[in-house]
Design a protein around this motif. Structure first.
Motif, short mmCIF file in Angstrom:
data_model
loop_
_atom_site.label_atom_id
_atom_site.label_comp_id
_atom_site.label_asym_id
_atom_site.label_seq_id
_atom_site.Cartn_x
_atom_site.Cartn_y
_atom_site.Cartn_z
N GLN A 1 0.83 -1.20 0.00
CA GLN A 1 0.00 0.00 0.00
C GLN A 1 0.86 1.26 0.00
N ALA A 2 1.91 1.25 0.82
CA ALA A 2 2.80 2.40 0.90
C ALA A 2 3.53 2.61 -0.43
N ALA A 3 3.92 1.53 -1.08
CA ALA A 3 4.63 1.62 -2.36
C ALA A 3 3.74 2.22 -3.45
N THR B 1 5.05 4.17 6.10
CA THR B 1 4.08 4.46 5.05
C THR B 1 4.54 5.63 4.19
N LEU B 2 5.14 6.62 4.82
CA LEU B 2 5.55 7.83 4.11
C LEU B 2 6.85 7.65 3.34
N ALA B 3 7.66 6.67 3.70
CA ALA B 3 9.00 6.52 3.12
C ALA B 3 9.03 6.45 1.59
N PRO B 4 8.19 5.63 0.93
CA PRO B 4 8.24 5.59 -0.54
C PRO B 4 7.88 6.94 -1.19
N LEU B 5 6.95 7.65 -0.61
CA LEU B 5 6.56 8.96 -1.15
C LEU B 5 7.72 9.95 -1.04
N GLU C 1 -9.96 3.35 5.92
CA GLU C 1 -9.20 2.12 5.67
C GLU C 1 -7.69 2.38 5.78
N PRO C 2 -6.90 1.34 5.96
CA PRO C 2 -5.45 1.51 5.92
C PRO C 2 -4.98 2.12 4.60
N CYS C 3 -4.09 3.08 4.69
CA CYS C 3 -3.51 3.80 3.55
C CYS C 3 -4.56 4.55 2.73
#
Length: 240
Positions: free
Chosen positions: A36-38, A63-67, A180-182
């Motif tokens: 989801q994060a990706a 979660t924020l790392a890929p962004l 929901e998540p993400c």
């Protein structure tokens, strides 16, 4: 005034274990949460971001790392005011076990009176989160202009509390909301009122299907099998 994008963290190991993580350290994204994060940079590709603010919890930072990796120069700012609710003695306990606690009925139906043992009240949680939003909204608008957009990566109950405030809903009604998540929620603030532009947008419809299709196998908010139509405290694991 600026536009706020609220991102709930991706699915975590606590979500799939049906545990109320709270501020327990070491709670990471699970495999689905990493996926989801990706996908988040692509979902937000058309949106310019002036600032990225994050809860200090590990699952939000992951979660924020890929962004952030996709946007060199966008440095995250940690704000403790959008941290997960301090569930105190409830932290780390199974949600099924907590369902039998007398306090759960208060959390579900009168959250403005709920105080977690050894933790904080839901009223204080909302107050600090809304204060953070108002502060950041004024700062981003002043520094980047009224058309700027900024992002906050935070938690399910925080998202719901901020949205309830934006809609003028009493905190006692915030359990009727779900993120929901993400998922992405967007609020545009103006001089006279906020406008809710998106709520819990994931771009998928799997969470609307039958409970048997859900990855965690448990009831979603208001589904048959959730005691008296209870909301999922902490936000739940979401769709498969």
């Amino acid at each position: 005034m600026a536009t706020l994008i609220l991102v709930r963290h991706g699915r975590s190991t606590a979500n799939t274990a049906a545990v109320l993580a709270g501020r327990t350290p070491g709670v990471a994204l699970d495999e689905r949460g990493v996926e989801q994060a990706a996908a988040l940079p692509g979902r937000l590709a058309a949106v310019s971001l002036a600032v990225a603010v994050t809860s200090p919890q590990q699952r939000c930072r992951e979660t924020l790392a890929p962004l952030l990796a996709a946007r060199p120069g966008l440095e995250p700012v940690t704000d403790d005011r959008i941290a997960e609710c301090d569930y105190g003695d409830w932290s780390g306990r199974k949600l099924a076990e907590l369902a039998d606690e007398p306090l759960m009925e208060v959390v579900q139906h009168h959250p403005s009176a709920a105080v977690f043992p050894g933790g904080e009240s839901m009223r204080a949680m909302q107050q600090r989160a809304v204060e953070a939003v108002r502060d950041w909204d004024a700062r981003v608008t002043a520094e980047h202009g009224p058309d700027a957009t900024y992002l906050m990566c935070t938690h399910g109950d925080i998202v719901k509390a901020i949205v309830a405030d934006a809609l003028g809903l009493h905190l006692d009604l915030f359990q009727r909301l779900h993120a929901e998540p993400c998922s992405v929620t967007a609020v545009r603030y103006t001089r006279t009122r906020p406008f809710l532009l998106r709520l819990g947008d994931t771009g998928e419809l799997g969470s609307l299907g039958p409970r048997s299709d859900r990855r965690d196998g448990g009831p979603g908010p208001g589904e048959e099998g959730a005691p008296e139509g209870n909301a999922v405290v902490g936000g739940g694991a979401g769709a498969p």
